[in-house]
Design an enzyme around this catalytic site. Sequence first.
Site, PDB file in Angstrom:
ATOM      1  N   LYS A   6       0.856  -1.190   0.000  1.00 22.71           N
ATOM      2  CA  LYS A   6       0.000   0.000   0.000  1.00 22.71           C
ATOM      3  C   LYS A   6       0.886   1.232   0.000  1.00 22.71           C
ATOM      4  CE  LYS A   6      -3.414  -2.371   2.925  1.00 22.71           C
ATOM      5  NZ  LYS A   6      -4.141  -2.330   4.219  1.00 22.71           N
ATOM      6  N   GLY A  33      -5.770   4.129 -13.234  1.00 18.81           N
ATOM      7  CA  GLY A  33      -7.007   4.880 -13.421  1.00 18.81           C
ATOM      8  C   GLY A  33      -6.845   6.324 -13.031  1.00 18.81           C
ATOM      9  N   THR A  34      -5.601   6.729 -12.753  1.00 25.56           N
ATOM     10  CA  THR A  34      -5.337   8.131 -12.416  1.00 25.56           C
ATOM     11  C   THR A  34      -5.450   8.983 -13.672  1.00 25.56           C
ATOM     12  OG1 THR A  34      -3.796   7.405 -10.705  1.00 25.56           O
ATOM     13  CG2 THR A  34      -3.700   9.723 -11.348  1.00 25.56           C
ATOM     14  N   THR A  35      -6.128  10.113 -13.574  1.00 26.38           N
ATOM     15  CA  THR A  35      -6.257  11.019 -14.709  1.00 26.38           C
ATOM     16  C   THR A  35      -5.468  12.299 -14.439  1.00 26.38           C
ATOM     17  OG1 THR A  35      -8.322  11.917 -13.790  1.00 26.38           O
ATOM     18  CG2 THR A  35      -8.513  10.102 -15.360  1.00 26.38           C
ATOM     19  N   ALA A  94      -7.089   3.256 -18.179  1.00 23.49           N
ATOM     20  CA  ALA A  94      -8.480   3.570 -18.496  1.00 23.49           C
ATOM     21  C   ALA A  94      -8.860   4.854 -17.782  1.00 23.49           C
ATOM     22  CB  ALA A  94      -9.410   2.435 -18.076  1.00 23.49           C
ATOM     23  N   ASN A 136     -11.761   5.438 -17.038  1.00 24.12           N
ATOM     24  CA  ASN A 136     -12.805   4.981 -16.133  1.00 24.12           C
ATOM     25  C   ASN A 136     -12.867   3.462 -16.205  1.00 24.12           C
ATOM     26  OD1 ASN A 136     -15.414   4.387 -14.913  1.00 24.12           O
ATOM     27  ND2 ASN A 136     -15.869   6.557 -15.151  1.00 24.12           N
ATOM     28  N   HIS A 178     -18.786  15.631 -10.542  1.00 24.45           N
ATOM     29  CA  HIS A 178     -18.011  14.799  -9.629  1.00 24.45           C
ATOM     30  C   HIS A 178     -17.943  15.444  -8.246  1.00 24.45           C
ATOM     31  CE1 HIS A 178     -16.604  12.679 -13.251  1.00 24.45           C
ATOM     32  NE2 HIS A 178     -16.332  11.688 -12.428  1.00 24.45           N
ATOM     33  N   HIS A 179     -17.436  14.688  -7.304  1.00 27.69           N
ATOM     34  CA  HIS A 179     -17.249  15.170  -5.938  1.00 27.69           C
ATOM     35  C   HIS A 179     -16.200  16.282  -5.893  1.00 27.69           C
ATOM     36  CE1 HIS A 179     -13.545  12.754  -5.890  1.00 27.69           C
ATOM     37  NE2 HIS A 179     -14.273  11.825  -6.493  1.00 27.69           N
ATOM     38  N   LYS A 203     -12.249  15.754  -6.338  1.00 25.57           N
ATOM     39  CA  LYS A 203     -11.617  15.381  -7.608  1.00 25.57           C
ATOM     40  C   LYS A 203     -10.719  16.524  -8.057  1.00 25.57           C
ATOM     41  CE  LYS A 203     -12.475  13.484 -12.197  1.00 25.57           C
ATOM     42  NZ  LYS A 203     -11.430  12.465 -11.991  1.00 25.57           N
TER      43      LYS A 203
END
Length: 234
Positions: free
Chosen positions: A29, A71-73, A96, A98, A131-132, A135
């Site tokens: 982690k 999945g990090t943008t 991706a 998403n 989005h929240h 983000k």
Amino acid sequence: MNIALLGYGRMGKSIEAIALKRKHTISLKISNANDEFDFTNTDVAIDFSIPTAAVSNIKKALDAGVPVISGTTGWLEQYHEVIDYCNAKNGTFLYASNFSLGVNIFFEINKKLSELMATVDGYSVKMEEIHHTKKLDAPSGTAITLAEQIIENTDYKKWTLDQPNSDEIHIDAKRIPEVPGTHEVTYNSEIDSISIKHTAHSRQGFALGAVVAAEWIKDKKGVYTMRDVLQINV
């Protein structure tokens, strides 16, 4: 399967819960860049970190010979650099915007609709994503993917967050507390409107898709997308 979590925020914790439920083990982690990257006994790494850490995280996994999905943008200006690095290392990488299985079906619907709309006159397209408030990037990577699909099939040239020109797609990016993710594409004319919309009810769909992708990519070599995972050939 032993999974390394590169990024242990809310998404990382959701992925951990899904992975453990599917009988996998978490081998590592990483909460920040100063943590020790020990990929011993790791089969696949999953990166859901932050834009400034993603490229380094991905390269560290590739250096260790560990397949990595991200999945990090917000880092995609370096996407081709990462692909070249992966190929040079004879590694394995999947990105991706998403990982939700539903969103990836939505992508296919968006592509088909844009192909159909390109054959008729009188419609303009606009997009909205919500989005929240935590983000970090706007518009979302998912919204960019949707816009790029439309651009590929129509006369639109680019997307914008500002007031659009006639050859630009306007993306209205909203940030509202506790919204997992909503994306809507609307074609308007004087006669009618056509809309497609995907609404995520929780982060569980994103987490499940990431774990499914990790299960699929284990022991493979090369660069892949969720279309490969879902065996979408259309």
